[in-house]
Structure formats: C-alpha cells, structure tokens
Design a protein around this motif. Structure first.
Motif, PDB file in Angstrom:
ATOM      1  N   TYR A  58       0.781  -1.108  -0.015  1.00 53.85           N
ATOM      2  CA  TYR A  58       0.531  -0.048   0.071  1.00 53.85           C
ATOM      3  C   TYR A  58       0.720   1.393  -0.218  1.00 53.85           C
ATOM      4  O   TYR A  58       2.035   1.166   0.742  1.00 53.85           O
ATOM      5  CB  TYR A  58      -0.669  -0.137   1.329  1.00 53.85           C
ATOM      6  N   SER A 182      -3.074  -3.813  -1.340  1.00 52.07           N
ATOM      7  CA  SER A 182      -3.013  -5.622  -0.729  1.00 52.07           C
ATOM      8  C   SER A 182      -5.003  -5.138  -0.161  1.00 52.07           C
ATOM      9  O   SER A 182      -5.206  -4.443  -0.536  1.00 52.07           O
ATOM     10  CB  SER A 182      -2.487  -5.357   0.553  1.00 52.07           C
ATOM     11  N   GLU A 183      -5.701  -6.247  -0.691  1.00 54.74           N
ATOM     12  CA  GLU A 183      -7.000  -6.780  -0.048  1.00 54.74           C
ATOM     13  C   GLU A 183      -6.950  -7.677   0.914  1.00 54.74           C
ATOM     14  O   GLU A 183      -8.228  -7.310   1.729  1.00 54.74           O
ATOM     15  CB  GLU A 183      -7.570  -7.553  -1.051  1.00 54.74           C
ATOM     16  N   SER A 188      -3.563  -4.214   3.838  1.00 51.81           N
ATOM     17  CA  SER A 188      -5.123  -3.738   3.635  1.00 51.81           C
ATOM     18  C   SER A 188      -5.690  -2.980   4.619  1.00 51.81           C
ATOM     19  O   SER A 188      -6.809  -2.026   4.509  1.00 51.81           O
ATOM     20  CB  SER A 188      -6.871  -5.005   2.929  1.00 51.81           C
TER      21      SER A 188
END
Length: 379
Positions: A58, A182-183, A188
C-alpha cells in the motif's frame, strides 16, 4: 525546572505525536502500528511491486506527508538547506540494515514505542536491543567514526525527494493500475488517504521543528549526558499510553472509529502483529534472541546513519540528500526482507524468517566493519 523550560516544545510535540499515533489505529491503521516508518516503507515497496508479499502492499500517505511536512516547515523557518555527498553508498546499505533489523523484530523504534504504549511488553526486547546497539554506535563515535562531511548542494537537488513523494501521492489518489494494493492483511488496513496525508504533514512539522529522534535520544544520553531528545521519546510514550487509556483501547468496549474496535491487552504474549514468543512447548527463546539482535542491528546502523528512520525521513524533506539515499535504502531493505524470507511473520504460528539470522549477522558484521575502518583523524 530549567530543563523542562528548555525542553517544553519537544515534550509537547512528542506527546501530540504519541496521541496521533495511537488514535490512528482507531481510524483504520493496523493495531499497534499507528505510524511505523519501516513498515510503511515496506508497504510502499510492495505497492511499487518491489516485492510480491500480497499482505503488505500500500502507498502509505503518512510517509509522503512526513517528507512534505518537513519541507514546508523547513522552508517557513528558513532551514531548508540542500546538502549531501557523505558516503552515499554506505548510507544506502546502512538503511537496508536498519530495515532488515526492524523486519525481524516487526517494527521501527516508533512502532516499538507504540507497541509498548499499547501494553505489548514484548517490545521491551526491542528496547534492550536498541540500547545495546546504540551503545556500540556510541563506542565507534567516540573512536572517531564518521561517514564524512556533507557539502552544500544546489537547491534543485534538495527538491528531488519531496517531488518523488508528490509523484507517489498522485499515483495513490488516481489509484494507478500500475500499483499493487493489499486486499487482506496489514496492507489493507489504513486510514482515509487524506487523513493519512494530514497526519504525516503534522508529524513531519513536529519532528522537523523539535528534532525528535528515538535513536538520538538514547545516543545523546550515553554520548553527552544530554536528555533533550530523550524527553521527547518519553513524552511520545506518555502520549500513546494516555490516548489508549482515554480511548478505552485496553480491553473490550473501546472507542470505535471507522469500524475499528481496538482491543489491546497488557502482557508479553498474544500481542497484535508481533512475533509469538510462546507456544505449547513453552517460551521460544530463539525468537527472543533474534528479535533482540535484530534491534541491536537497528540501534547500531541507525546511530551510524545519524538518526532513526523517522528522523531520516524528515531530513530528506529538509533537502538532505544523504538522508534521501537512506530512505531509498529503507525501501530497498523492505523489498529485500520480503523477497528473501528475512521478515518475521506475526500471529500464533508466526516465526522469524528463514534467512533472518544470516541477514542480521551480515548486517552486524558490515556495521562493525565500517565502525572500525571509517574514522576521522582525531589527533
């Protein structure tokens, strides 16, 4: 009383920084990671696809804000002074060493303090390692260790790092498809980008004006018996503790912002996003030892660089190109730690990276080697 009058601004600034760092968790940042320069730079490396660890990718706007906040503050107070040329390659490698150590321990000195202020007593392993590393660094400083003297540079050179950070901000806000985000996992978990930028701007201004530095706080005590910077470190820790207590972050039923219900516990084990130091077989001594040695490396390498990752990032905003090289070394170190199985993993099944011991040893050998060989003539 004279000391407190002299140190009032760094005490106030450190306290405000601690409050903001603690409450950033309530706004969405990972637990015990309100602001972690090392972790955030690792995430930036992931977003730029320098590593492929899907959980930590991120573009953290706090980092860009810190650099730009320092730039603005230094220009307002006429302290923007482009300089550089002091052993850039060595600084780059030292930056990598710092991040390798933080990735083994899981956090930079700022996050170490946030963890401690959140009740994570395992952060004391980092404190002990940091003190030992700084003491070794002070030994070399007393023997004349130096990376050389920086020279005045053209103003345009001093703007390079802030311009790079502005470019990253543009990529973040247009949500460029060239990036990876990132999920799931820590990458995330983040505050609203505008809030993150604002937080970074405030922190950048505070650190630029007060010279706040965790490493410098311990170094100055051992080297000159000066407690000015250490007062800021203590105030930062106090701000974290007070904010967590007021927000009710200890135990169930704490302050909920952005859907985040913080639930810290005071103790050595079962801490959020930290190495586990106990399993069904008992205490995992090897992980305690390598966490300690990882932060010995952080304390030593950062002392040789002249400051902690936060301070170095701020100096890059002031036009210090040597600090800018250090920041690039941090990013490279984050990529190295993730790509070569050096970084530790958190959670009940977490462990130090497979190659963490050899990386820490190589880093310590490098730092000790330059400590003995890079000296100014003090005669």
């Amino acid at each position: 009383m004279k000391f407190f009058l002299k140190s009032k601004w760094i005490i106030l600034g450190g306290f405000i920084f601690g409050v903001l760092g603690a409450l950033a968790v309530n706004c969405g940042n990972p637990l015990n990671m309100g602001i972690c320069v090392a972790c955030f730079l690792r995430d930036i490396a992931g977003a730029l696809k320098y590593h492929s660890a899907a959980a930590v990718q991120y573009l953290r706007p706090e980092i860009m804000g810190i650099v730009l906040g320092a730039l603005g503050s230094s220009m307002i107070f006429k302290e923007f002074r482009p300089r550089g040329g002091s052993s850039p390659i060595v600084r780059f490698i030292l930056g990598m060493c710092v991040i390798v150590g933080t990735m083994v321990f899981l956090g930079c000195p700022t996050r170490m303090t946030l963890r401690l202020g959140g009740g994570d007593m395992s952060a004391l392993i980092g404190v002990a390692g940091l003190v030992v590393g700084v003491l070794i660094g002070v030994f070399f400083l007393r023997q004349g260790f130096s990376l050389g003297r920086a020279k005045k540079m053209p103003k345009a050179v001093g703007y390079i790092m802030p311009l790079l950070m502005m470019a990253l901000l543009v990529l973040l806000f247009i949500k460029s498809g060239a990036l990876s985000f990132s999920e799931t996992g820590p990458g995330s978990q983040h505050v609203n980008p505008w809030l993150g930028l604002g937080l970074g701007l405030v922190v950048g201004c505070i650190v630029q004006r007060t010279r706040f530095c965790s490493i410098g706080g311990f170094r100055d005590i051992f080297l000159t018996r000066d407690f000015y910077l250490f007062a800021g470190f203590v105030a930062f820790l106090a701000g974290v503790v007070v904010a967590n207590l007021v927000a009710g972050n200890f135990g169930v039923g704490g302050l909920v912002i952005s859907g985040i219900d913080v639930n810290y516990n005071v103790g050595f084990f079962n801490q959020p996003i930290a190495l586990p130091y106990e399993n069904t077989d008992g205490i995992i001594w090897s992980q305690i030892v390598w966490s300690f040695l990882g932060f010995v490396l952080v304390g030593l390498a950062a002392s040789q660089m002249g400051g902690c990752p936060l301070r170095t990032t701020v100096l890059a905003g002031e036009g210090d190109t040597d600090a800018g090289i250090g920041v690039l070394g941090y990013i490279a170190g984050g990529a190295l730690a993730m790509n070569f199985a050096i970084a530790s993993s958190a959670g009940a099944a977490g462990a130090i990276g497979q190659n963490a011991p050899i990386a820490v040893i190589i880093g310590l050998v490098f730092c000790i080697g330059i400590g003995f060989t890079m000296r100014e003539d003090t005669a």
